[in-house]
Each structure stands twice: as C-alpha cells, then as structure tokens.
Design a protein around this motif. Sequence first.
Motif, PDB file in Angstrom:
ATOM      1  N   LEU A 303       0.865  -1.157   0.047  1.00  0.00           N
ATOM      2  CA  LEU A 303       0.162   0.172  -0.019  1.00  0.00           C
ATOM      3  C   LEU A 303       0.809   1.048   0.113  1.00  0.00           C
ATOM      4  N   ILE A 304       0.597   2.383  -0.698  1.00  0.00           N
ATOM      5  CA  ILE A 304       1.156   3.500  -0.608  1.00  0.00           C
ATOM      6  C   ILE A 304       0.566   4.447   0.075  1.00  0.00           C
ATOM      7  N   CYS A 305      -0.590   4.379   0.542  1.00  0.00           N
ATOM      8  CA  CYS A 305      -1.238   5.389   1.613  1.00  0.00           C
ATOM      9  C   CYS A 305      -2.184   4.546   2.342  1.00  0.00           C
ATOM     10  N   ASP A 408       8.697  -0.722 -24.731  1.00  0.00           N
ATOM     11  CA  ASP A 408      10.103  -1.317 -25.259  1.00  0.00           C
ATOM     12  C   ASP A 408      10.936  -0.350 -26.073  1.00  0.00           C
ATOM     13  N   ARG A 445      15.332   3.957 -26.678  1.00  0.00           N
ATOM     14  CA  ARG A 445      16.120   2.767 -25.917  1.00  0.00           C
ATOM     15  C   ARG A 445      15.087   2.441 -24.907  1.00  0.00           C
ATOM     16  N   ASN A 446      14.351   3.227 -24.383  1.00  0.00           N
ATOM     17  CA  ASN A 446      13.219   2.690 -23.421  1.00  0.00           C
ATOM     18  C   ASN A 446      11.968   3.033 -23.692  1.00  0.00           C
ATOM     19  N   ASP A 472      14.317   8.021 -22.283  1.00  0.00           N
ATOM     20  CA  ASP A 472      15.620   8.180 -22.663  1.00  0.00           C
ATOM     21  C   ASP A 472      16.314   9.493 -22.849  1.00  0.00           C
ATOM     22  N   PHE A 473      15.214  10.528 -22.572  1.00  0.00           N
ATOM     23  CA  PHE A 473      15.533  12.014 -22.779  1.00  0.00           C
ATOM     24  C   PHE A 473      15.657  12.576 -24.079  1.00  0.00           C
ATOM     25  N   GLY A 493      17.296  17.034 -19.822  1.00  0.00           N
ATOM     26  CA  GLY A 493      18.013  16.345 -18.696  1.00  0.00           C
ATOM     27  C   GLY A 493      17.018  15.496 -18.019  1.00  0.00           C
ATOM     28  N   GLU A 495      13.151  12.832 -18.326  1.00  0.00           N
ATOM     29  CA  GLU A 495      12.196  12.286 -19.294  1.00  0.00           C
ATOM     30  C   GLU A 495      11.161  13.259 -20.053  1.00  0.00           C
TER      31      GLU A 495
ATOM     32  N   LEU B   8      20.789  12.285 -13.025  1.00  0.00           N
ATOM     33  CA  LEU B   8      19.964  12.175 -14.194  1.00  0.00           C
ATOM     34  C   LEU B   8      20.724  12.068 -15.466  1.00  0.00           C
ATOM     35  N   LEU B  11      21.367   8.369 -16.285  1.00  0.00           N
ATOM     36  CA  LEU B  11      20.285   7.527 -16.564  1.00  0.00           C
ATOM     37  C   LEU B  11      20.224   6.829 -17.909  1.00  0.00           C
ATOM     38  N   PRO B  12      20.240   7.391 -19.016  1.00  0.00           N
ATOM     39  CA  PRO B  12      20.100   6.862 -20.379  1.00  0.00           C
ATOM     40  C   PRO B  12      21.159   5.698 -20.311  1.00  0.00           C
ATOM     41  N   SER B  15      20.130   1.280 -19.308  1.00  0.00           N
ATOM     42  CA  SER B  15      19.460   0.174 -19.694  1.00  0.00           C
ATOM     43  C   SER B  15      20.815  -0.935 -19.817  1.00  0.00           C
ATOM     44  N   LYS B 145       8.373   1.761   2.120  1.00  0.00           N
ATOM     45  CA  LYS B 145       8.861   0.686   1.177  1.00  0.00           C
ATOM     46  C   LYS B 145       9.225   0.987  -0.312  1.00  0.00           C
ATOM     47  N   ALA B 148       6.927   5.223  -4.518  1.00  0.00           N
ATOM     48  CA  ALA B 148       5.371   5.860  -4.836  1.00  0.00           C
ATOM     49  C   ALA B 148       4.759   6.151  -3.315  1.00  0.00           C
ATOM     50  N   GLU B 149       5.102   5.449  -2.371  1.00  0.00           N
ATOM     51  CA  GLU B 149       4.700   5.967  -0.935  1.00  0.00           C
ATOM     52  C   GLU B 149       5.161   7.265  -0.650  1.00  0.00           C
ATOM     53  N   ASP B 281      12.023  14.818  -6.411  1.00  0.00           N
ATOM     54  CA  ASP B 281      12.765  14.831  -7.552  1.00  0.00           C
ATOM     55  C   ASP B 281      13.828  13.655  -7.574  1.00  0.00           C
ATOM     56  N   SER B 284      12.357  10.587  -8.153  1.00  0.00           N
ATOM     57  CA  SER B 284      12.115  10.457  -9.410  1.00  0.00           C
ATOM     58  C   SER B 284      13.409  10.009 -10.261  1.00  0.00           C
ATOM     59  N   SER B 287      13.089   6.475 -10.730  1.00  0.00           N
ATOM     60  CA  SER B 287      11.882   5.917 -11.150  1.00  0.00           C
ATOM     61  C   SER B 287      12.068   4.750 -12.187  1.00  0.00           C
ATOM     62  N   SER B 288      13.063   5.068 -13.111  1.00  0.00           N
ATOM     63  CA  SER B 288      13.176   4.266 -14.102  1.00  0.00           C
ATOM     64  C   SER B 288      13.758   3.041 -13.776  1.00  0.00           C
ATOM     65  N   ASN B 291      11.057   0.862 -12.454  1.00  0.00           N
ATOM     66  CA  ASN B 291      10.092   0.463 -13.588  1.00  0.00           C
ATOM     67  C   ASN B 291      10.906  -0.254 -14.522  1.00  0.00           C
ATOM     68  N   TYR B 292      12.065  -0.375 -14.437  1.00  0.00           N
ATOM     69  CA  TYR B 292      12.966  -1.177 -15.519  1.00  0.00           C
ATOM     70  C   TYR B 292      12.671  -2.355 -15.883  1.00  0.00           C
ATOM     71  N   ARG B 293      12.358  -2.599 -16.929  1.00  0.00           N
ATOM     72  CA  ARG B 293      12.212  -3.942 -17.518  1.00  0.00           C
ATOM     73  C   ARG B 293      12.958  -4.372 -18.822  1.00  0.00           C
ATOM     74  N   PHE B 295      14.109  -5.702 -22.523  1.00  0.00           N
ATOM     75  CA  PHE B 295      13.499  -6.028 -23.723  1.00  0.00           C
ATOM     76  C   PHE B 295      14.537  -6.675 -24.646  1.00  0.00           C
TER      77      PHE B 295
END
Lengths: 945, 295
Positions: A303-305, A408, A445-446, A472-473, A493, A495, B8, B11-12, B15, B145, B148-149, B281, B284, B287-288, B291-293, B295
């Motif tokens: 849970l987030i809240c 993807d 790339r993502n 990927d900016f 700099g 998303e 930041l 980040l690119p 992957s 945890k 998002a929370e 910030d 965030s 965040s990626s 959420n990274y998955r 491919f």
Amino acid sequence: MSGNNLVLPIVLWGRTAPTHCISSLLVMDNFSTIITGCHDGQICIWDMTPELEICPRAMLFGHTASITCLAKASACSDKQYIVSASENGEMCLWDVNDGRCIEFTKLACAHTGIQFYQFTIGTEKEGRLLCNGHYPEILVVDATSLEVLYYLVSKISPDWISSMSIIRSHRTQEDTVVAVSVTGILKVWIITSEVSKIQGCQSISFCTFTQSSLLVVCSKYWRVFDAVDYSLLCSVSSENDQAWTGGEFIAADRVIIWTEDGCSYIYKLPASEHYRSDVGKTKEGSIPPLVYSIADRLDKQLLICPPVTRFFFGRREPFHKLLIQGDSAGRLSLWSVPDNSPLQPLSTAAALQVSSTISLQESFDKLSPVSSGIIDQLSALPGQDVPIKVTASVYIPSQGRLVCGREDGSIILVPATQTAIVQLLQGEHMLRRGWPPHRTLRGHRNKVTCVLYPHQISPRYDQRSLVSGGVDFSVIVWDIFTGEMKHIFCVHGGEITQLIVPPENCSTRVQHCVCSVASDHSVGLLSLRERKCIMLASRHLFPIQVIKWRPADDYLVVGCSDGSVYVWQMDTGALDRCVMGITAIEILSACDELAPATVDALSHSAVNLKQAMTRRSLAALKNMATHKLQTLATNLLAVDNADKGNLPKYSHNALVVQAMKTNLTDPDMHVLFFDVEAVIIQLLTEEAQRPSPILVSPETLQKSQAGADKGGSFLANKIFKQVKETMKETIKDLLEYNLTMDTAKLFMSCLHAWGLNEKLDGICLERLGMLRPHCPISFGLISRGGHMSLMLPTFKESLLRQLSLATGLKLTLTDIVGKGTYGVSRAVTTQHLLSVISLANTLMGMTNATFVGEHMKKAPSYLAVFVAWQPLMITPSIVVLEVPPRPGGTPETPRRTLTAPPQPSNPALQAQIKQAATANTSTLPTVTTSPPAAFHNIHSVNEGC
Amino acid sequence: MLNPQRSLSELPKMSAASQVERAVLEEEFNWLLKEEVHAVLKQLQDVLKEASRRFSMPTPGLESQLKQENFILGSSTMDQVKGVLTLQGEALTQADINLKVAKSSQVLHFQFREDKMWKLQQDARNHVNQALWLLGSRDESYHFKTGAEVNKLMDAVMLQLTRARNRLTTPASMTLPELATSGLMKMFTPPMPGDVMVNFYINLSKLCLTVYQLHVLPPNTTKNYRPAGSSVLHNPGAMFELNNNRFEVSHVHKVECVVPWLNDTLVFFTISLQLCQQLKDKISVFSSFWNYRPF
C-alpha cells in the motif's frame, strides 16, 4: 443529451487494470452496489451479490482531482443517485445504474464530508446535502440542482468542520446536526450551540439503535456521549501509537472502531443502565471489553497510502452489517460483522476473518478471455504472458491510423479500425499472423512517453513528420511514410513528458517548432525544419503544469505547479520575468483572453480529454450546420458526375481513437468514439462521390480516382494516376480498405443484438459481412459536460450471473454476446437503438452496401442486400422486450417505454414481433417500414439522457 | 546522489548498466528511503511548526502569552485614511480607523466593538496544521517501502502547503454586495454609515485596509449601470446594487503595512514546498530504475 450529437464510446481496457487508489467509499442502501472514489478522480461502481461476491462494473470519468467524499443523493430506492466531491471543489451528481452525470458544479471550496438529508416542507420532500470541508461551518446544497442554498453558522469561533452527524430523534421530532470543528469544538445546530471541547476529532457518529448515544472518535481516544445532554459516558484511549480514524455503532451496546493502518476492533459497551447512572464517576476507569479484532491483510506492505474503512448496515433485506475497506491497490475487502459475541471467554478478542476481497487487477486477471488492448496481437513477447504495454498513442484520423509508442521503445503504426476488429470481432483475420499490416519504428532505448503528429494540429507542418519523446531524454522525428528516423534531439535532462504545437501566429521560426516538456522541469523549442533546439527554458524549480503563449510579444509563458509563472522570450531565450501570486494569475488569464485555444493543461489526462470532448462537440455542431446542408444540396442537385469530385469531404471524424490513462504510470487504454451522425454523413458523402453503377460503365480510371480520393492525399492520387493497370488495382483492393465502410462494419457488428434470432445472425454474417464479437463489448456513455461512464471488462461477469439467474439456465459468455449491449441501462439502450436503426437505414439506402470484402464478394443482388438490412431496424425493439431490466434499475415510466409494454415478459407480443421480423426476412419487402416514423418515435424517448 | 542533475545524466546508460551498478543503485535507493526521507520529513516538520506557531490563536485564559502587535496603516501620499490595527496572532482584535471625508473636512472615527475580532487567516493555519498532521503520521519508526509511497505523501503535503500559501498570496476577490453584507461591516462602533465600506485582507506579507466611499445613484440616472464583478480591489466608478439601491464607488483609499511574521511564514512555506519537490525529484531519479524491464 451529451453535446447534441450521438457519440458512442467502446473501450479496449487492455490487460492491466487502471490504477485505483481508493480515497472514499460508499455502499448503496440496497447493498447491491459499492461505489469507490480514487485519488486520480475516477469513480468505480462495483456490483455485490447477496452472497457478498463483488465484481467491478463501470468506471466514471469526469473529476479532475482526487475524490474526497461520496454520498447518496436520493432517498427513494428507485432512483439511485450519488453525489461525489473532489478536492478542487467539483461536485457531481451521478445515476448509479448507468453512470450518467446528471448535474455538476464547481465551487471555490473543497468538501471533505457530505451527508444526505431529506427535508419535509409541508407535504413535499426535498433532498438536501449537508457539506463540510475546507471552509467554516456547514454548507447546505440542494440535492438535485447542486445549488448552494444556505450556511449553518455559529457565532462562537467559526472554523472548519472536521466531522458531522445528523441526529434524528423521535422523541422531540426535531433533527439536529452535531459537528466537531478542527479546533475541537463540538457544535450542535437547531437545539443549542457549542458544548464541549475535543482535541483532534476524526469522526463522529450517532447510535441509530438506541437513539441516545453519540460516538466521537479522535486519533488518540474514542468517547461515547449521551445524545441528549452530551454527558460523557465512556472514554477509551488508544494503545501503542495507533491512531483511530473512525468508528460506528454496530448494535445498541457495541461499537466498531478502526485505525489509520486498517485494523478494526469491536468493543462491547457496558450495560446501558449501569453506565448511565455512573456519569461523572468513572470516566477513564473501566475499559469496555474487546469482542473482536478484525484480521489484517498480510500483503498490505504494497500500500502506498492509508486505506479507507467504513461500516454500513442494511435497514432492509438483506440485513447485512458490513465493514468495508478500500486500499491504494484498488482492493475492496468486506467483513460481515456478526450480531452475537463469540462463545469463547472474552479475555482474548476473537479474530474476524475477511468475508470477501477482490482488487481491480484480480478481477481483470480472472477474465477469460482476457480483456484485450488495442494492439495486443502485435505486442506478444515470445515466452511471456503479458504483451508489451502501450505507453503513448495518437490517432491520425485523416489516415485512419493509430500510432502506438510502447514500453520497449518501439512505435507501431497500424490501421485503427482493422486492429480494433481483430480485438473485438471474430473472423478470418484471426487466422492471419501479424494482421493488420503495420509499420514498426525503432529508435528509443526505453519507454516512449509521448507521440505527436503535428500536421494533424496545423497543416503548416510536413505531413510526413511524426515526433516522439521517451524516458531516454530524447525527442525523435520520424518520416511516417518511409519509417525513417529523421533526427534525434537530445537537449533535455529528464524524461520527456509532453509534446505541444505552438499556436498559429508565432514567428515563422517558432511556427516550425514543436515544444517539448521534460521531467527535469525544462521546456524546449525544437525546430523540425532547422533540426536544432532554438530555445531551452530550464531550471524551473517546480514541475511544469501549463504552457501558454503570447505570440504578439514573442513570449512563452510557463506555469509551474507551485503557482509561479515564468515568462520567456522565445527569440532570445531570455527569462523576462518570474512572478507569483495575483500577478501570475493575471498573466495566465491574459494569455487565455488572447487565444483561448492554446490552453493546455499538462497535469492530467482527464482534463485534456474533458477539454477535447467539449471542444469537439462544439466544433461538431458548427460542422453539422454547414456540412449537412451541403451534402443534402449536393445529393439533390448534383446531376453530373463531374461535380462530385469537388464535394468537400466531411471533416468531422466518424471514429476517434482516444488513448486514456487514469494515472501517469498506467499503460494506455483506448476508447473508440463513434460519432453516429458523422458515420452516416461520411457514408452518404462517399455514396454521392461513387459513380452510380447504372449510369456509368465500370471504367477503371474513374473507379481508381474515387479510390484515391478516399485516401485523401494528393500524393496518393498522383501515384494512383500513373498506376492504372487492372492488375495492380486488384492488389490495392486487397490491401487498401474503405475506411468509412470498415468503421461502419466494426460499429454495426458491435451493436447488433447477436444470439436473438439465429436466422438473422446468419444473414448478418453471410450477406452483410458483419462479424460476431468475441465476447460482450464494453460500451460507455457520454453525458453532460464531457463526463463519461465506461464499462469495465468485468461487467460481463455480473451480467452473466444476472442473466443466468433470470433465465434459470447455465449461460456462457458466447450466449450473451449481444445481450450485453441492451441489458445495461435505458440511456445506453436508447442510444444504441438509435444508432443501429439510423445506420441500418442509411446503409439500406446505399447501393449494394455490404461489409463483405471486395475480393470475396460474390456480388449478392441489390435486392438481397436491401432486404437483409431491414430486420436490423426492427430487431432492437425485440431486444428491449427480452432483456430483464436491472434489478433496482430505473422503473419504467410510461413516457420512456419504447415499443415495450409495461410488462416486459409478454410472450404473446414477443412472438408476434419475432414473427414480424422473420416474415420480413423471408418475404419480399413492401418497403413501407417507414424509417422516418421509427426515427421519430425513438427521438421522443431520448430526452433526459 | 544528493545532486539530482548529476544522476539524471547517468540514466540513459542504465539500460546497459551492469549488475554491479544496479546493486549500487538499489543500495542508494534504500538509503534514500530509509535515511534521507526521514531527514527531510523532520526538517519539514520543524519548518512548518515554526510557521504554524505564528498563526496560533489566542486561547481563552492564555491571552497574555500571545503578544499584541500594533500596526499603523497609512500612506505618504494621502492622509484621508489612517488606521491602527491590533493583531493578536492571526486575529484582528482592535481596529481604529480615521477617515477624512472629502466633501466635508469632518473626520470620522470608527473602532471595533469590544466583543468582536476579525480572523484574517484561518484557512492558511488549518492547511498548515493538516500538512503537519500528514507529516506526523509517518514518524521515524515508519519504514517507507516504495518511492510511490513517498510521492503520495509529498503530493498530499504539497497540496496543503500550496493552498496555505495561496491564501496569503492571492486574497479572495469579492463583489461589492458581498463585501457590503459581510460581517465585517457590523463590527464597528459607531456603526459604519451607509456610504462607507471597509475591507481588510492580507496580500503577501502586507496587511491591507481598503476604504470605499460610495454615493447612491439616482434611480432614473442616465448613466448606464453595469455591476462590477468580483475583485480584490475595486476602482472608483465601480457600481453595484444592494437592497434596490444602486451605488457607485466614488473614492477608494488603500493603506497597508508590512507584517514581519507574515513574511516569515511565506518564506517557511516556500522553503517547505521546495524541500518537498526536491525529495520528489530525488525519488524520480530512481523511477526508471524500479520500472525497469529489459527487452
């Protein structure tokens, strides 16, 4: 009615359930419906059986901020209305049965609690809503018009009210409102004022069982007061840091109290005579015994809240006493609270097990077949169950193509109607792999976060350019015809969150730019022509909420989420001003005055949709006024075929595919909006353009020109003229499809009442080329002000249960494919009937209109097709007769009856109409079914939806 | 990872990040959730408590604890209006207004009735307290945890703070009839004459007093009547209708005075909002990562 045109939404939800972080909940009085509101502003309607099984049915869209409270808004059981309030002051009145928005308003202040109360004025009973929230005292609002009527005020320390309760007393015949302010002053209206002081009150509730006690729950303790003289009867402090958030009487001598983290406890109060006589003696002494503690869920770490807990009890059959909890994962949990104490000694509290629990995602996962997404067939990953999610999409109506950016990093371009047909309908396309033909662009790339087709917004842009942004900016410019990557911009700099087109009257340099917004709070102007970034406005302290333009002054105005406004000079890239407060508001509103069309709220997709919807319907109205006349005139007057080439193509789109997400982190779901009038007009326009088969010999040249016209591009036309060979044309016929006819085919196939009449179904499949849906389709209903209700894919589960119960048969999903359409609600049924009848009528009037593919057409005779359309116009009325109305649904008022008599199960009449329908299909028509008359009847029915 | 700009830009490449890098990132993220978030929450609470203290109400019996401050409102360019306002916390407890009417040289004098006081900023105080309550519900012992929370909590806190700050930066705009019927008019002794209206409000760090002098428009006037909309400050010439009488504003006098503690609270709000946003910030940035998955 919505707008003034008939627009029907069909939803493709995809496999991921929308985020539903529950912020408030409500159980309707008949215990068959649960309503939940979420932090993103959507409202979910859940069906509940008497056995406490729950199944989500529909989702209501319209609020643009977190839902703060829900309350019932009608007293009688035949009219199920609820009122919802959001944290930005919006209030909305909904019909629970079909999700129609009846009334909406926006106030400057936000409500945190609403209670329904029925006033009796003489013999009239009027519904009132007592609201409390971020304003002093209590606001009284009319429950039907949502108009503010008056305030309940107090002279002594007016302050926000944190909780209130209505006390109905039979003894004094006087109802009182008891409320506690944020500073802890308990106020009573109608009898006296100000009584006692309580710190940090969370909830207040009145014992409806004995009508003599009042429960006040504060975060650190809860107390029971006498409801007449407000003397303290009982007080219990919380243990080990738990913060109480609410409570309710569950019986005359028992209370249930719950904590912030979702635990609940049932306490037995001392025998009433005893503790009443002890007033003032033992205040904190004896703690009433704990009877039950409610078992906590084990997986709540996700849970987030904090969850929302409420208690409801039924005053009618079934006499449920339910404790309901909704949490941030979109999960509802129900505990049925027993009336008697457990048998074991009361020294240890018994644990109460959960009676029923389900989350939105679980109910999606249980579906078979699974809920389909718009391009699921193209997104399957080898070895993985879940398809690649679509994260951003844009629909290009002029080409009928949908552009889908995926997680993807690839972008898929696909014909929208064809991919929708694959997802919704059965047919030969199921055998083809990788159908429909599509193009894949790879470069990010993502995850792709946004896509924009600038030409759609302004013709000044090259119609080849497609712009996409990713996590990927980077921002990439594509050529959609060749699939070539033209340029990559890497200037941000963070998303990329949004791509916008500058308004028309900017400087020529800016006119060829797109504006990109990134999560590092920067804004860039990227010139597609010069292939470079001409301005980068960065270092805003807060996320960018809105971008506005002052083209005349060459200013770009950036509004941030904290209310600050930055004014940038586009030419030089210099920061002109940074302001806050009133000046900031004035600057933003000054931009609106100049160009109202440039408003672009970035924060919320629902806002965008709402704006789009309202704008669309306005534009549609104007279009209708001019184009309808034009079409009519051309049809009547244009005798020679030469003129028909100049016929303006109807610009309003028959089909719009709108991507939506309830939360920024969700994948896209797609809503197909069918504009029935636009479909008809497009069909008629194309019919007028087509050379009549009797007058013109089948000359290949002319035919090809007509075909090219449909493509709508000059380029295609030019190429087409060069390629006149019959050989290539037949290939073209196979691949190139008629957009309008395909749209109509998809639409009619979805709307037809399958499974009512086998003979008719056969005709539809074979002669008319319609396709049977895989399973009942999730429709939607657009109501006033862009409010919308969309049926969740899980609706068919409860429909199946309901129909099985009604017929006594064990039904499967395929049995109810067509019934879903007509079992939903009166407003939806009316819209669907209208659409089917008017479309069938149009198609009947067209030359040889069938949906059977050109290449496999065995040319059914003109008459055969004409005859085949006819029953489609009659069957809908039969459907209305056959489907039992929703239990607890709006009762049939005489005005609203279609062709149906008040007794829906009249077998004699049913048979009669059925006969009439079959008779029409078998015998030659006497073409006097008089469609205009049918039209007329339906129109009178359609009011008020 | 305290500098989001630096991270930041990394980040690119993520992957292609190796297992080791991912492990480091995870460790860093855990540190953020476990240590940094609580540090920021603590700091926020301290700042907001300080802000909330400025708003505290005079409670009965404890009046002496809250010092009274007198503010003299005037302007150097005109002397028609002078006001001495006494502020006790967020409440105006006394007001003394001297008004020199243009047509006669007579000076009108009004003051608050003994039993009355006018609350200036209840909403801001309540919003700050709500924000404090939200922050207090997640103390040191609570273990966050997910990111998002934290974001959810920050969103809720920021909403309250933005509201609180907006109450100070953007005073409520009222229509003239709303002003005329508000409780403020009934607070004075001697009672305000029918052709004078006053309004108090807070704009940024200033306490403002506006006095409107009105004259009744004759019923059969040739002047075309157009009622004025709502505004913070109405201009001379604004018209309105009340009890079947039409009025026009003939003179507007606005005097103001800086209230130092209001300026402090504004600064506190701004600082806390920035702290919240910076924390968001920081979250965030990862965040990626969550959420990274591949491919």
